[in-house]
Write an enzyme that holds these catalytic residues in place. Structure first.
Site, PDB file in Angstrom:
ATOM      1  N   LYS A 194       0.849  -1.207   0.000  1.00 57.40           N
ATOM      2  CA  LYS A 194       0.000   0.000   0.000  1.00 57.40           C
ATOM      3  C   LYS A 194       0.874   1.243   0.000  1.00 57.40           C
ATOM      4  CE  LYS A 194      -1.822   2.656   3.050  1.00 57.40           C
ATOM      5  NZ  LYS A 194      -1.812   3.994   2.403  1.00 57.40           N
ATOM      6  N   GLY A 246       7.266   4.604   8.109  1.00 56.70           N
ATOM      7  CA  GLY A 246       6.418   5.756   8.396  1.00 56.70           C
ATOM      8  C   GLY A 246       6.739   6.300   9.770  1.00 56.70           C
ATOM      9  N   THR A 248       6.840   7.007  13.851  1.00 61.34           N
ATOM     10  CA  THR A 248       6.973   6.168  15.040  1.00 61.34           C
ATOM     11  C   THR A 248       5.614   5.947  15.703  1.00 61.34           C
ATOM     12  OG1 THR A 248       9.273   6.765  15.429  1.00 61.34           O
ATOM     13  CG2 THR A 248       8.007   6.109  17.354  1.00 61.34           C
ATOM     14  N   GLU A 249       4.780   6.975  15.674  1.00 64.82           N
ATOM     15  CA  GLU A 249       3.463   6.866  16.298  1.00 64.82           C
ATOM     16  C   GLU A 249       2.642   5.745  15.649  1.00 64.82           C
ATOM     17  OE1 GLU A 249       1.264  10.455  15.794  1.00 64.82           O
ATOM     18  OE2 GLU A 249      -0.415   9.742  17.021  1.00 64.82           O
ATOM     19  N   GLU A 268      10.419   0.728   9.963  1.00 63.56           N
ATOM     20  CA  GLU A 268      11.422   1.750   9.647  1.00 63.56           C
ATOM     21  C   GLU A 268      10.739   3.077   9.931  1.00 63.56           C
ATOM     22  OE1 GLU A 268      13.192   4.360   8.650  1.00 63.56           O
ATOM     23  OE2 GLU A 268      13.211   4.001   6.500  1.00 63.56           O
ATOM     24  N   CYS A 302      13.395  10.501   6.887  1.00 63.35           N
ATOM     25  CA  CYS A 302      13.387  10.003   8.258  1.00 63.35           C
ATOM     26  C   CYS A 302      14.775  10.088   8.888  1.00 63.35           C
ATOM     27  CB  CYS A 302      12.874   8.574   8.301  1.00 63.35           C
ATOM     28  SG  CYS A 302      13.598   7.545   7.037  1.00 63.35           S
ATOM     29  N   GLU A 399      10.365  14.983  15.684  1.00 65.86           N
ATOM     30  CA  GLU A 399      10.608  14.918  14.249  1.00 65.86           C
ATOM     31  C   GLU A 399       9.669  15.881  13.527  1.00 65.86           C
ATOM     32  OE1 GLU A 399       9.593  11.257  12.143  1.00 65.86           O
ATOM     33  OE2 GLU A 399      11.455  11.481  11.007  1.00 65.86           O
TER      34      GLU A 399
END
Lengths: 489, 294
Positions: A194, A246, A248-249, A268, A302, A399
């Protein structure tokens, strides 16, 4: 002190004649479908969402939204392919399919680069020179592993996992698709991928390439949609592994969702990388590396070097050089081959970046921004730098995923190691020094998965990439990118 | 002459190289066949937190020791257990094991330590890599320890299980805290006494007794724990720990998948699971003036 360090005089900004990449021969469809079982299919619920060109806020095309039934179809077709032809052919044959994909990407690289820039807003220079060549190289590299896996794992008989669900972000759309799909196929798995909602087009062009390469139906399925589609994929009972890139949350919530299941995972996730300049560093190269570290891809990276640590003795001179270099950056039309900084990927991301810039100012840091004219429409953010930043400032902790650099200083090596590691993230770090022993000391002490010494933001298919701590787990790339897709028990 | 009165042993927990009682002051009486054999600390969340702190403080010095040095220290643990075999056998028997099984378990435990003691300086030559990147850079990947690892040791095989949980974790430079078998905790404390005499720096291994249901979630939720190695049969507790571990993305290794008693457990792959790959890049100068075609 700072008054003694003279600013470079460019006689104002240099003018460049624009050099716009032509889009005349490009055909972007009005509507893109889901790629399931080797065919482009309309979504069962017939829902579509727009894909916006971030440079002008115009709709580029519209994309099918996969709902529950579509996700089922995609996973079922991946399962059938795994149990069928793909699971039976030899590694040698798998390799040849994957090599084909690499070759076709190379053939179509110009078109892919232009679409990547139109859909995502990144400078054509980057999509042309980095994203697309690396995507092709990734397929080429992993193709060769397909029939050599037993050499990679002494005393083990590696086996594929089955169906892997892969969810990728919008910052390097095609390259991330390659990072995910290439090792999964080489190791004998089948895939449901996706792409990110705002950047689906090149993934669907990749679907066409996969079709052209005559991969058996169902080996790769590409389903488009927003987070809800991703959620359906994560929670699908017939998926053996989730590979996610994507925030961390979201990564944490995926880990919660799959806890108590047998699903494997690779995560990641985010970062807040330290980029450290020692007084003995080659300063001009270091400044170049810092610029590339934070402003590459509008800072939507990232592993962006978003925390700069400058040793106090060279602080003034480095800052001066940095500001001078920032003033020479060209912000604007990403299709212009001169452009350094393109458009911010989406309206939502632009407002996140603005929010953090406001926070930085409110928390008392000093702001410096590139003085330039921004296009009237579209989403733009000038390169931004904050000084007078402390460890507790949110712009130094969280971030931002934008072109915003937080500058801090240090005196001793131990101090900068402590400061650099004082974060829940651990994806990457940079260190600039001419002293080899110091570089290796820092490389050993910094808690991050990738250390760039006297360089930054370099990627290669042979080089494992991935984080420590809350930057995720598992590696992508290289030898170490294989085991996350294999059962070694 | 009257019969000599035996000296009974007080079993305490092991944190930062010391043997404190639990800060909670709680204990439970260990009974075998309804006969009390010892009092055991029922540790609390505070003990877990102290253990994590001690493990964290020990991490830098332990992980920066040479691999050769860690190797020798682990070997030393085995040497000392070998000399104290009879004590461990007695304890295993006291905990209800038959003597044949007890002897087997202690032999296996010692041999297992010897096996893993050889690995510290061999993991990276086998699992690291030098990566042939296309640009002019020297690029290599090594495996490093993760940091603090929370261990839940199995209920059965109280000695072999604990050793098999701890040694593969610490050999690479990790430090740990371990919750030991709830019903058979005695050997764990004797092992702690050996560790404390084996040049293992304080805090590298911390051993806690008590209720797993109570303590394990505290470890799983602790924000300064990097990874978990859990060997639990209780599926509900295990799943809960997996869920809680997401709060700071701890790496969770389900050790219950492996058969501890089987010699196949002896493998570097279990060591690797508690290590993190780090890739370093450095430019290689492009020297256009020289030729190298000898």
């Amino acid at each position: 002190m700072s008054s003694k360090i003279k600013s470079l005089n460019y006689n104002g900004k240099w003018d460049f004649s624009s050099s716009i990449e032509s889009i005349e021969n490009l055909s972007i469809l009005k509507e893109y479908q889901l790629f399931i079982n080797g065919k482009f299919q309309k979504p069962v619920d017939k829902k579509y969402f727009p894909s916006i060109n971030p440079t002008n806020e115009q709709q580029l095309t519209r994309i099918a939204k996969a709902e529950s039934k579509d996700v089922d179809l995609a996973v079922n077709s991946a399962r059938a392919a795994f149990n069928g032809q793909w699971g039976k052919i030899s590694g040698k044959e798998r390799a040849k399919y994957i090599y084909r994909i690499a070759r076709i990407i190379q053939e179509k690289s110009k078109e892919l680069a232009i679409v990547e820039t139109l859909d995502g807003g990144k400078p054509i220079r980057e999509s042309r020179d980095i994203d697309i060549p690396l995507a092709a190289a990734h397929f080429f590299y992993y193709a060769g592993w397909s029939d050599k896996l037993k050499y990679a794992f002494p005393n083990k008989t590696p086996k594929p996992l089955g169906v892997v669900g892969q969810i990728i972000p919008w910052n390097f759309p095609l390259m991330m698709a390659a990072w995910k799909i290439a090792p999964a196929l080489a190791t004998g798995n089948t895939v449901v991928l996706k792409p990110a909602e705002s950047t689906s087009v090149t993934a669907l062009l990749l679907a066409e390439i996969i079709k052209e390469a005559e991969l058996p139906p169902g080996v790769v399925n590409i389903i488009t949609g927003d987070g809800s589609t991703g959620n359906l994929l994560v929670n699908h009972s017939d998926v053996n592994k989730i590979a996610f890139t994507g925030s961390t949350e979201v990564g944490k919530s995926i880990m919660e969702s799959i806890s108590g299941t047998n699903k494997r995972s690779t995560m990641e996730l985010g970062g807040k990388a330290a980029n450290i300049i020692f007084e003995d560093a080659p300063l001009d190269q270091a400044v170049e590396g810092v610029i590339n570290g934070i402003f590459f891809n509008q800072g939507h990276v990232c592993c962006a070097g978003s925390r700069l640590f400058i040793q106090e003795s060279v602080y003034d001179v480095v800052l001066r050089k940095l500001k001078d270099r920032m003033q020479s950056l060209l912000v604007g039309n990403p299709l212009d081959k001169n452009t350094d900084i393109g458009a911010v990927n989406s309206k939502q991301q632009l407002s996140t970046i603005h929010k953090y810039i406001d926070i930085g100012v409110k928390e008392g840091a000093d702001i410096f921004q590139l003085n330039c004219e921004l296009p009237k429409s579209g989403y733009w953010c000038p390169p931004t730098l904050f000084t007078n930043v402390s460890q507790s400032h949110r712009i130094a902790k969280e971030e931002i995923f934008g072109p915003v650099l937080a500058v801090q200083t240090f005196r001793t090596t131990q101090e900068v190691i402590n400061k650099a590691n004082n974060t829940p993230y651990g994806l990457s770090a940079g260190v600039w020094t001419d002293k080899g022993s110091k570089a290796f000391n820092l490389a050993a002490k910094l808690k991050a998965g990738v250390i760039w010494a006297n360089t930054y933001n370099k990627f290669d298919p042979t080089s494992p990439f991935g984080g420590y701590k809350e930057s995720g787990h598992g590696r992508e790339g290289g030898l170490h990118g294989l085991s996350p897709y294999l059962n070694l028990e | 002459m009257s019969q000599r009165i035996k000296v009974l042993k007080t079993y305490k927990i092991f944190i930062n190289g010391k043997f404190p009682r639990t800060e909670s002051g709680r204990y439970t009486q260990l009974k075998i066949d309804n006969l009390p054999i010892a009092n055991v600390c029922l540790s609390s969340r505070k003990d877990v937190r102290n253990a994590v702190l001690s493990a964290r403080n020990a991490f830098e010095s332990w992980s920066s020791k040479s691999a050769y040095n860690r190797s020798q220290i682990l070997y030393r643990i085995a040497e000392i257990i070998e000399g104290n075999k009879s004590q461990f056998i007695e304890e295993l028997i006291l905990q209800g094991e038959d003597s044949k099984k007890a002897i087997l378990e202690i032999d296996q435990s010692i041999d297992r330590i010897i096996y893993f003691a050889g690995w510290p300086d061999k993991i990276n030559p086998i699992f690291g890599s030098v990566n042939p990147v296309a640009s002019s850079h020297f690029n290599f990947t090594i495996l490093e320890p993760m940091g603090v690892v929370g261990i839940v040791a199995p209920e059965e095989n109280s000695l072999l299980g604990l050793i098999s949980s701890i040694i593969p974790v610490i050999l690479s430079g990790n430090t740990c805290l371990a919750i030991v078998s709830e019903k058979l905790p005695l050997c764990a404390i004797s092992l702690a006494e050996v560790i404390s005499n084996s040049d293992v720096p304080n805090g590298v291994v911390n051993i806690i007794t008590g209720s797993k249901d109570e303590l394990a979630p505290h470890i799983a939720q602790h924000m300064d724990v990097n990874a978990l190695g859990i060997n639990i049969d209780n599926k509900e507790l295990k799943n809960k720990m997996f869920f809680q571990a997401s709060n700071n993305l701890k790496r969770v290794v389900d050790v219950s998948k492996y058969n501890i008693e089987d010699s196949n457990f002896e493998s570097p792959y279990i060591v690797k699971k508690f290590m993190e790959a780090k890739t370093t890049w450095h430019p290689i100068e492009k020297d256009f003036t020289s030729t190298n075609n000898y």
